[in-house]
Design a protein around this motif. Sequence first.
Motif, PDB file in Angstrom:
ATOM      1  N   UNK A  42      -8.513 -13.434  44.208  1.00 52.88           N
ATOM      2  CA  UNK A  42      -8.544 -13.800  42.795  1.00 52.88           C
ATOM      3  C   UNK A  42      -7.193 -14.078  42.174  1.00 52.88           C
ATOM      4  N   UNK A  43      -6.157 -14.204  43.009  1.00 50.39           N
ATOM      5  CA  UNK A  43      -4.825 -14.492  42.460  1.00 50.39           C
ATOM      6  C   UNK A  43      -4.769 -15.938  41.959  1.00 50.39           C
ATOM      7  N   UNK A  44      -4.214 -16.103  40.762  1.00 52.83           N
ATOM      8  CA  UNK A  44      -4.137 -17.447  40.191  1.00 52.83           C
ATOM      9  C   UNK A  44      -2.911 -18.163  40.737  1.00 52.83           C
ATOM     10  N   UNK A  45      -3.142 -19.359  41.281  1.00 55.83           N
ATOM     11  CA  UNK A  45      -2.039 -20.145  41.835  1.00 55.83           C
ATOM     12  C   UNK A  45      -1.366 -20.991  40.774  1.00 55.83           C
ATOM     13  N   UNK A  46      -2.148 -21.514  39.839  1.00 61.71           N
ATOM     14  CA  UNK A  46      -1.539 -22.336  38.813  1.00 61.71           C
ATOM     15  C   UNK A  46      -2.571 -23.142  38.057  1.00 61.71           C
ATOM     16  N   UNK A  47      -2.076 -23.995  37.171  1.00 64.18           N
ATOM     17  CA  UNK A  47      -2.969 -24.816  36.354  1.00 64.18           C
ATOM     18  C   UNK A  47      -2.503 -26.270  36.406  1.00 64.18           C
ATOM     19  N   UNK A  48      -3.370 -27.155  35.943  1.00 66.70           N
ATOM     20  CA  UNK A  48      -3.098 -28.594  35.929  1.00 66.70           C
ATOM     21  C   UNK A  48      -3.019 -29.033  34.468  1.00 66.70           C
ATOM     22  N   UNK A  49      -1.782 -29.234  33.997  1.00 71.65           N
ATOM     23  CA  UNK A  49      -1.546 -29.454  32.572  1.00 71.65           C
ATOM     24  C   UNK A  49      -1.486 -30.943  32.255  1.00 71.65           C
ATOM     25  N   UNK A  50      -2.229 -31.349  31.216  1.00 71.69           N
ATOM     26  CA  UNK A  50      -2.203 -32.748  30.818  1.00 71.69           C
ATOM     27  C   UNK A  50      -3.366 -33.147  29.934  1.00 71.69           C
ATOM     28  N   UNK A  51      -4.528 -32.511  30.147  1.00 71.04           N
ATOM     29  CA  UNK A  51      -5.686 -32.850  29.317  1.00 71.04           C
ATOM     30  C   UNK A  51      -5.498 -32.361  27.878  1.00 71.04           C
ATOM     31  N   UNK A  52      -6.166 -33.036  26.955  1.00 67.26           N
ATOM     32  CA  UNK A  52      -6.090 -32.654  25.543  1.00 67.26           C
ATOM     33  C   UNK A  52      -7.442 -32.258  24.964  1.00 67.26           C
ATOM     34  N   UNK A  53      -8.402 -32.004  25.810  1.00 70.54           N
ATOM     35  CA  UNK A  53      -9.730 -31.611  25.336  1.00 70.54           C
ATOM     36  C   UNK A  53     -10.453 -30.824  26.402  1.00 70.54           C
ATOM     37  N   UNK A  54     -11.675 -30.414  26.093  1.00 76.45           N
ATOM     38  CA  UNK A  54     -12.499 -29.671  27.052  1.00 76.45           C
ATOM     39  C   UNK A  54     -12.629 -30.467  28.351  1.00 76.45           C
ATOM     40  N   UNK A  55     -12.525 -29.777  29.476  1.00 77.30           N
ATOM     41  CA  UNK A  55     -12.676 -30.425  30.787  1.00 77.30           C
ATOM     42  C   UNK A  55     -14.073 -30.081  31.295  1.00 77.30           C
ATOM     43  N   UNK A  56     -14.904 -31.118  31.518  1.00 77.94           N
ATOM     44  CA  UNK A  56     -16.321 -30.901  31.801  1.00 77.94           C
ATOM     45  C   UNK A  56     -16.632 -30.767  33.284  1.00 77.94           C
ATOM     46  N   UNK A  57     -15.872 -31.450  34.144  1.00 78.27           N
ATOM     47  CA  UNK A  57     -16.263 -31.459  35.555  1.00 78.27           C
ATOM     48  C   UNK A  57     -15.033 -31.624  36.430  1.00 78.27           C
ATOM     49  N   UNK A  58     -15.168 -31.242  37.704  1.00 78.30           N
ATOM     50  CA  UNK A  58     -14.080 -31.396  38.665  1.00 78.30           C
ATOM     51  C   UNK A  58     -14.669 -31.648  40.038  1.00 78.30           C
ATOM     52  N   UNK A  59     -13.855 -32.207  40.920  1.00 74.61           N
ATOM     53  CA  UNK A  59     -14.184 -32.300  42.335  1.00 74.61           C
ATOM     54  C   UNK A  59     -12.883 -32.255  43.110  1.00 74.61           C
ATOM     55  N   UNK A  60     -12.942 -31.684  44.307  1.00 74.94           N
ATOM     56  CA  UNK A  60     -11.744 -31.581  45.145  1.00 74.94           C
ATOM     57  C   UNK A  60     -11.990 -32.366  46.427  1.00 74.94           C
ATOM     58  N   UNK A  61     -10.945 -33.035  46.917  1.00 74.90           N
ATOM     59  CA  UNK A  61     -11.097 -33.898  48.087  1.00 74.90           C
ATOM     60  C   UNK A  61     -11.364 -33.071  49.347  1.00 74.90           C
ATOM     61  N   UNK A  62     -11.864 -33.741  50.371  1.00 67.27           N
ATOM     62  CA  UNK A  62     -12.264 -33.108  51.634  1.00 67.27           C
ATOM     63  C   UNK A  62     -11.104 -32.331  52.263  1.00 67.27           C
ATOM     64  N   UNK A  63      -9.885 -32.887  52.159  1.00 72.08           N
ATOM     65  CA  UNK A  63      -8.718 -32.234  52.770  1.00 72.08           C
ATOM     66  C   UNK A  63      -7.956 -31.353  51.781  1.00 72.08           C
ATOM     67  N   UNK A  64      -8.514 -31.127  50.609  1.00 72.27           N
ATOM     68  CA  UNK A  64      -7.936 -30.246  49.577  1.00 72.27           C
ATOM     69  C   UNK A  64      -6.551 -30.693  49.108  1.00 72.27           C
ATOM     70  N   UNK A  65      -6.281 -31.986  49.145  1.00 75.68           N
ATOM     71  CA  UNK A  65      -4.971 -32.455  48.667  1.00 75.68           C
ATOM     72  C   UNK A  65      -5.035 -33.004  47.245  1.00 75.68           C
ATOM     73  N   UNK A  66      -6.226 -33.458  46.825  1.00 74.76           N
ATOM     74  CA  UNK A  66      -6.336 -34.073  45.509  1.00 74.76           C
ATOM     75  C   UNK A  66      -7.500 -33.479  44.713  1.00 74.76           C
TER      76      UNK A  66
END
Length: 322
Positions: A42-66
């Motif tokens: 459960x250790x937090x690695x970090x966040x992705x800063x840039x959005x200016x509103x609620x973030x509704x959905x996400x997906x991560x690539x097969x190789x976990x790079x993107x």
Amino acid sequence: MRPILLAGHTRSLTKIKYNRDGDLLFSTSKDNKPQVWFSHNGERLGSYDGHNGAVWDLDVSYDSTRLLTGSADNSCRLWDVMSGKQLYKWDTRTAVRAVAFAEGNKKALYVTDATMGQQSTLWVVPIEDDLENQTDEFELKIVMPGKKATVACWGSLNKTIYTGHEDGTITIWDAETGQSITSVREHTEAITDIQWPKDRGYFITSSKDCTAKIFDAKTLRVMKQYITQRPVNSAAISPIRPHIALGGGQDAMGVTTSGAKAGQFETRFFHLPFEEEIGRVKGHFGPINTLAFHPDGKSFASGSEDGYIRLHVFDADYFNFK
């Protein structure tokens, strides 16, 4: 089963997802910072800063790079998982409700909301290996008349796209032509989640009509149905046991008028073939909005309206249970 409590979001969770290896857990919420965590402690690695509103959905690539995120700030963004750097941004006219990488990570889709005179639209865009060649150009645009799409995902081998809608309709689209192949309305209210097992022969849906259903992937025939007394916001399929997990609870707006018991904010486990409830896991103080099984099936995570993610590792009894 002692949970690990992940407290990094300031507002209610909208989506959690493990990467393919299961060592990372990604989360988005109604605050504007998607987060990434180590799933084992459960250790937090970090966040992705840039959005200016609620973030509704996400997906991560097969190789976990993107990482791909869709937000109410009228943008879909591509991130570098390791550095947290924004790689590309697609500007849209309305909020982005759903995002998904295609198999192979060469393409992605995102769905924009039906607001401000716009119809709900699904866009398929190419994802370049070399981001200097990345453009706003799209390969396919599907304008969806009727009620807006709330969830979207790719079918097997990227040949089809599945969308779930606000009126309970599920539609299969041809990913080459954009034509509708088949459509059914087996739910009576909004579809809140679609999740697939590894073999992709069927999928599970959850809905505000207090049910979750398993559909045959080709024919959209209802194979199983699980009935609860509260809206179901998420449904997940165990990768190793014939079990499913349902999360939901009384609508967030009504929570203040009832206690945690009356709200039914537990994760409920059902036996997949027999449709019988086999157990519940309590803990959250608000409706569960999103659920995910770890790829190894030995733990699961839940994200709630209360702003917390809970990581639960199953006891040995769970694996001995017949």
